[in-house]
Every structure is written in C-alpha cells, then in structure tokens.
Scaffold this active site. Structure first.
Site, PDB file in Angstrom:
ATOM      1  N   GLY A 239       0.826  -1.209   0.000  1.00  8.63           N
ATOM      2  CA  GLY A 239       0.000   0.000   0.000  1.00  8.63           C
ATOM      3  C   GLY A 239       0.860   1.259   0.000  1.00  8.63           C
TER       4      GLY A 239
ATOM      5  N   ARG B 180       0.901  -4.876  -5.986  1.00 10.82           N
ATOM      6  CA  ARG B 180       0.857  -6.165  -5.298  1.00 10.82           C
ATOM      7  C   ARG B 180       1.286  -7.167  -6.374  1.00 10.82           C
ATOM      8  NH1 ARG B 180      -0.890  -4.282  -0.134  1.00 10.82           N
ATOM      9  NH2 ARG B 180      -2.642  -2.910  -0.387  1.00 10.82           N
TER      10      ARG B 180
ATOM     11  N   ASP C  54       4.581  -5.007   6.173  1.00 11.16           N
ATOM     12  CA  ASP C  54       5.113  -6.310   6.599  1.00 11.16           C
ATOM     13  C   ASP C  54       5.094  -7.353   5.482  1.00 11.16           C
ATOM     14  OD1 ASP C  54       2.393  -6.533   6.668  1.00 11.16           O
ATOM     15  OD2 ASP C  54       2.277  -7.460   8.641  1.00 11.16           O
TER      16      ASP C  54
ATOM     17  N   THR D   1       3.636   2.476   5.871  1.00 11.00           N
ATOM     18  CA  THR D   1       2.237   2.054   5.911  1.00 11.00           C
ATOM     19  C   THR D   1       1.487   3.010   6.816  1.00 11.00           C
ATOM     20  OG1 THR D   1       0.708   0.425   6.831  1.00 11.00           O
ATOM     21  CG2 THR D   1       2.943   0.295   7.608  1.00 11.00           C
TER      22      THR D   1
ATOM     23  N   ASP E 111      -0.947   2.497   8.658  1.00 11.54           N
ATOM     24  CA  ASP E 111      -1.530   1.873   9.854  1.00 11.54           C
ATOM     25  C   ASP E 111      -0.621   1.876  11.083  1.00 11.54           C
ATOM     26  OD1 ASP E 111      -3.940   1.243   8.648  1.00 11.54           O
ATOM     27  OD2 ASP E 111      -3.139  -0.598   7.789  1.00 11.54           O
TER      28      ASP E 111
ATOM     29  N   ASP F   8       1.481  -0.277  11.966  1.00 12.92           N
ATOM     30  CA  ASP F   8       1.406  -1.588  12.614  1.00 12.92           C
ATOM     31  C   ASP F   8       2.663  -2.429  12.396  1.00 12.92           C
ATOM     32  OD1 ASP F   8       0.960  -1.896   9.947  1.00 12.92           O
ATOM     33  OD2 ASP F   8      -0.712  -3.292  10.143  1.00 12.92           O
TER      34      ASP F   8
ATOM     35  N   ARG G 148      -7.231  -2.324   9.868  1.00 13.44           N
ATOM     36  CA  ARG G 148      -7.772  -3.694   9.804  1.00 13.44           C
ATOM     37  C   ARG G 148      -7.272  -4.541  10.961  1.00 13.44           C
ATOM     38  NH1 ARG G 148      -6.262  -5.582   4.426  1.00 13.44           N
ATOM     39  NH2 ARG G 148      -7.111  -3.609   3.755  1.00 13.44           N
TER      40      ARG G 148
ATOM     41  N   LYS H  29     -24.648  15.923  26.146  1.00 10.38           N
ATOM     42  CA  LYS H  29     -23.831  16.114  24.936  1.00 10.38           C
ATOM     43  C   LYS H  29     -24.771  16.302  23.754  1.00 10.38           C
ATOM     44  CE  LYS H  29     -19.254  14.095  25.204  1.00 10.38           C
ATOM     45  NZ  LYS H  29     -18.295  13.280  24.479  1.00 10.38           N
TER      46      LYS H  29
ATOM     47  N   GLN I 185      -7.929   8.551   3.233  1.00 12.11           N
ATOM     48  CA  GLN I 185      -6.947   8.455   4.331  1.00 12.11           C
ATOM     49  C   GLN I 185      -5.545   8.105   3.851  1.00 12.11           C
ATOM     50  OE1 GLN I 185      -9.009   6.238   7.846  1.00 12.11           O
ATOM     51  NE2 GLN I 185     -10.096   5.719   5.987  1.00 12.11           N
ATOM     52  N   ARG I 186      -5.435   7.578   2.638  1.00 10.87           N
ATOM     53  CA  ARG I 186      -4.141   7.116   2.137  1.00 10.87           C
ATOM     54  C   ARG I 186      -3.326   8.213   1.464  1.00 10.87           C
ATOM     55  NH1 ARG I 186      -2.371   2.259   2.101  1.00 10.87           N
ATOM     56  NH2 ARG I 186      -3.955   0.659   2.212  1.00 10.87           N
TER      57      ARG I 186
HETATM   58  P1  ADP Z   1       2.407  -4.485   2.533  1.00 12.27           P
HETATM   59  O1  ADP Z   1       3.863  -4.488   2.250  1.00 12.27           O
HETATM   60  O2  ADP Z   1       1.828  -3.110   2.534  1.00 12.27           O
HETATM   61  O3  ADP Z   1       2.073  -5.304   3.769  1.00 12.27           O
HETATM   62  P2  ADP Z   1       1.406  -6.689   0.842  1.00 12.27           P
HETATM   63  O4  ADP Z   1       1.095  -7.571   1.980  1.00 12.27           O
HETATM   64  O5  ADP Z   1       0.421  -6.594  -0.266  1.00 12.27           O
HETATM   65  O6  ADP Z   1       1.655  -5.163   1.290  1.00 12.27           O
HETATM   66  O7  ADP Z   1       2.793  -7.147   0.223  1.00 12.27           O
HETATM   67  C1  ADP Z   1       3.370  -6.470  -0.877  1.00 12.27           C
HETATM   68  C2  ADP Z   1       4.051  -7.453  -1.790  1.00 12.27           C
HETATM   69  O8  ADP Z   1       5.097  -8.133  -1.090  1.00 12.27           O
HETATM   70  C3  ADP Z   1       3.157  -8.569  -2.319  1.00 12.27           C
HETATM   71  O9  ADP Z   1       2.386  -8.164  -3.432  1.00 12.27           O
HETATM   72  C4  ADP Z   1       4.189  -9.614  -2.722  1.00 12.27           C
HETATM   73  O10 ADP Z   1       4.773  -9.294  -3.982  1.00 12.27           O
HETATM   74  C5  ADP Z   1       5.254  -9.437  -1.645  1.00 12.27           C
HETATM   75  N1  ADP Z   1       5.038 -10.449  -0.588  1.00 12.27           N
HETATM   76  C6  ADP Z   1       4.151 -10.418   0.423  1.00 12.27           C
HETATM   77  N2  ADP Z   1       4.205 -11.559   1.151  1.00 12.27           N
HETATM   78  C7  ADP Z   1       5.136 -12.346   0.561  1.00 12.27           C
HETATM   79  C8  ADP Z   1       5.647 -13.663   0.825  1.00 12.27           C
HETATM   80  N3  ADP Z   1       5.207 -14.410   1.842  1.00 12.27           N
HETATM   81  N4  ADP Z   1       6.609 -14.148  -0.008  1.00 12.27           N
HETATM   82  C9  ADP Z   1       7.066 -13.407  -1.041  1.00 12.27           C
HETATM   83  N5  ADP Z   1       6.615 -12.173  -1.338  1.00 12.27           N
HETATM   84  C10 ADP Z   1       5.680 -11.637  -0.555  1.00 12.27           C
END
Ligand code: ADP
Length: 327
Positions: free
Chosen positions: A15, A76, A107, A130, A132, A134, A176, A218, A259-260
């Site tokens: 994101g 993604r 993450d 991010t 969030d 988080d 989330r 209130k 928000q983004r």
């Molecule tokens: P964020 O980084 O914001 O948490 P995502 O969870 O969509 O966003 O992860 C971004 C990208 O990172 C994914 O589209 C994918 O290409 C890569 N990614 C996420 N998880 C894995 C994984 N377990 N193994 C390999 N690549 C991953």
C-alpha cells in the site's frame, strides 16, 4: 564505509503511504553523497521481475518531497511469492549490476524482502511505509502521521453536521489489524467512543456510553470505528445501536481511501528523510536483513524477522485517557 557496494536499487511495495517520496529522495541523495549508483525500480517487486528500472540522480527526485503516493509506483505482485518469480527478479538485478536493495513498504513487502535476501544472498534494508503504524520496531511508520491528520480533519467536518442536527455519527477509519489511527484520531477528534481491534468492547458498552453521553447533555456524538474492530461491519453496528436507541438520529460515514493520500505532513517528510539516509548507511556498513525505524527520536534498527513476526502493542494509557476525556 565497510563494503564495496556500487549500486543500490530502491522500490516501494504494498500500500502506498505519504512520505514514501521523501524516503526515495533521501535514498537517492544519500547514494549521490556517498558516490554510489542508485536505480529506482518501478511498481515494487513487479518491476524487479519485469526489469523495469532506471538509474536516478539527485535531480530525478526534485519536487517530490511534498507529494503523496510514490513516484516509483507500487504494486501487489503475486509472481514474487513464487520461487520462479524471485529467480527472474534476481536475474534482472544481476543484469543491471545492482548489488543491494532498499524496500519501502509494510510487513508483506518485508516478508518478501527477507526471503529474497536469504535465497540469493542479496543485502536488503527495509523502510517501514504504511499508514496503519502496525510494524514492530519503530514508533512511527511513513504515512501514519499524515493519515492521522486527515482523519482528524474529517472528524472535525463531520462534527459540524453532528452538532447542528444533534446527530450520532459512526465514522469508520482504516485499521484492519491495528487501532493506532482510531485511538489517536479519536482522542484528537473528541470521539465519545473509540472501537479498535485490540480492545473487546461490546454493543452494550457502546450503548451504555451513548446513553450516559445523552444524560450528560452532549449535543453530538461520534463513535470512531477502526475497520478491523471485533464488533464487525460499521453499518450493521449502527443498525443494532439504532434498535437499542430508537430516539437517536444515527448516520454512518466511511472515510475510505482519502486516508491514504495527500501531501505528507512535516513529520512524515522528516521521517522519510531520516530513514532514507539511514537505510543507505546501514547497507554501506555491511548490514542486511534489517529494517530502519525510529524509537524515542533516535534512528534504530530491527531485524526484518522481528519486524514481521512481532506485533507492536497499543498504548493502554491512551485508552485510559480516551475514556476519561470523552465523558
Ligand atoms: P504491505 O507491504 O503493505 O504489507 P502486501 O502484503 O500486499 O503489502 O505485500 C506487498 C508485496 O510483497 C506482495 O504483493 C508480494 O509481492 C510481496 N510479498 C508479500 N508476502 C510475501 C511472501 N510471503 N513471499 C514473497 N513475497 C511476498
């Protein structure tokens, strides 16, 4: 510094978040400062797989520090989850003589980065981006402060209507898995009740608070709901509340993607600048498999493993404060 790195690649993944551009700018200019090459990889891991990358210099990041989103674009990328995709990404890195990576993302992006680094022995450093907030190992992630201010501004606007019409508003904000945005924006926006995933408030708790609020005279009420709160769908929650409080005039507002985006706040621009420089310096010191972050206004590092697997805790004292100031 302690390595013979010549060429760093930087990408934004997952994101988008305000402040990512400030981080890209800082990475590029730190590379220029230390006399090494830097390439921007487009669309996150997709650009690595497609070979979509170009060398950058100090001027290619002019006029971006004030812009939301990411000039490198994000994506993604399902292919990167497969070994075959990562092999292709590695081939392209080699073909472009890139010997280390800086990953700006959340993450999920860090999980991919850690795997890639271990599989192909490529040095990687992560920068937490991010809205969030988080991610374990940093007090703040890029975009969080900007998103907070966006939510507070939205609450202020909705409050004008709530007050003019004696209304009760359920406002849904992002979060989330984590309630950082809701808890802080709820306090700053004067919410009567704040619902976050880390807490376990029931419908009865909400109704009791609103009844008390009415008895305390209130004239308007705002319930701020993080989208991942355990009470579930905000429209349903409003409906159930309406059944129990039939004389309340209830409305729902879902803030969504506003928000983004938006121009990053000063805090996010400074954070992006600090973490971008730190990420380059960590690579030049020969470090890898880590994330740079900020703790107590000091740049620190955390292993990607811990950043991915550990959860940052919500500040319970803030929940206590929220309860008191909402009376
Ligand atoms: P964020 O980084 O914001 O948490 P995502 O969870 O969509 O966003 O992860 C971004 C990208 O990172 C994914 O589209 C994918 O290409 C890569 N990614 C996420 N998880 C894995 C994984 N377990 N193994 C390999 N690549 C991953």
């Amino acid at each position: 510094m302690g390595t013979n790195l010549n060429h760093i690649g930087v990408l934004t993944s997952g994101g988008d978040a305000p402040g990512m551009n400030a981080a890209i700018r800082a990475v590029v200019r730190a590379c220029t400062h230390y006399g090494i090459k830097v390439s921007g990889i487009q669309e996150g891991y997709q650009g690595l797989i497609d070979g979509n990358m170009d060398e950058m210099d100090a001027r290619s990041v002019a006029h971006i520090i004030n812009r939301g989103g990411t000039i490198l674009q994000s994506a993604r990328c399902l292919q990167f989850r497969e070994k075959k995709g990562r092999e292709k990404a590695h081939d392209n890195l080699k073909a472009n003589d890139i010997d280390a990576l800086i990953i700006i993302g959340g993450d999920g992006s860090f999980t991919g980065a850690n795997l890639f680094s271990q599989e192909f022995d490529i040095p990687v450093v992560g920068i937490p981006g991010t809205i969030d907030n988080d991610i374990y190992g940093t007090d703040f992630t890029l975009g969080y402060d900007t998103a907070l201010n966006t939510v507070v501004e939205a609450i202020d606007k909705i409050r004008d209507t709530a007050t003019s019409h004696n209304r009760l508003f359920f406002i849904e904000c992002m979060g989330r898995d984590a309630g950082f945005i809701a808890l802080n924006a709820g306090i700053a926006g004067g919410a009567t009740e704040i619902l976050i995933p880390e807490d376990n408030k029931t419908l009865d708790d909400v109704v009791n608070k609103l009844e008390y609020s009415r008895s305390a005279k209130k004239t308007s009420n705002i319930v701020l709901v993080a989208e991942g709160d355990q009470l579930g769908d905000t429209f349903k929650l409003a409906e159930e509340t309406q059944k129990k409080l039939p004389d309340h005039d209830i409305r729902v507002s879902v803030l969504g993607h506003i928000q983004r985006g938006g121009n990053p706040t000063c805090a996010d621009r400074v954070l992006g600048s600090r973490l971008g420089v730190a990420a380059v310096e960590q690579l030049l010191h020969g470090h890898s498999g880590i994330m740079v972050g900020l703790r107590n206004d000091t740049v620190t590092t955390e292993t990607l493993h811990d950043a991915i697997t550990k959860k940052p805790g919500i500040n319970r004292n803030l929940m206590h404060v929220a309860d008191i100031v909402s009376l």
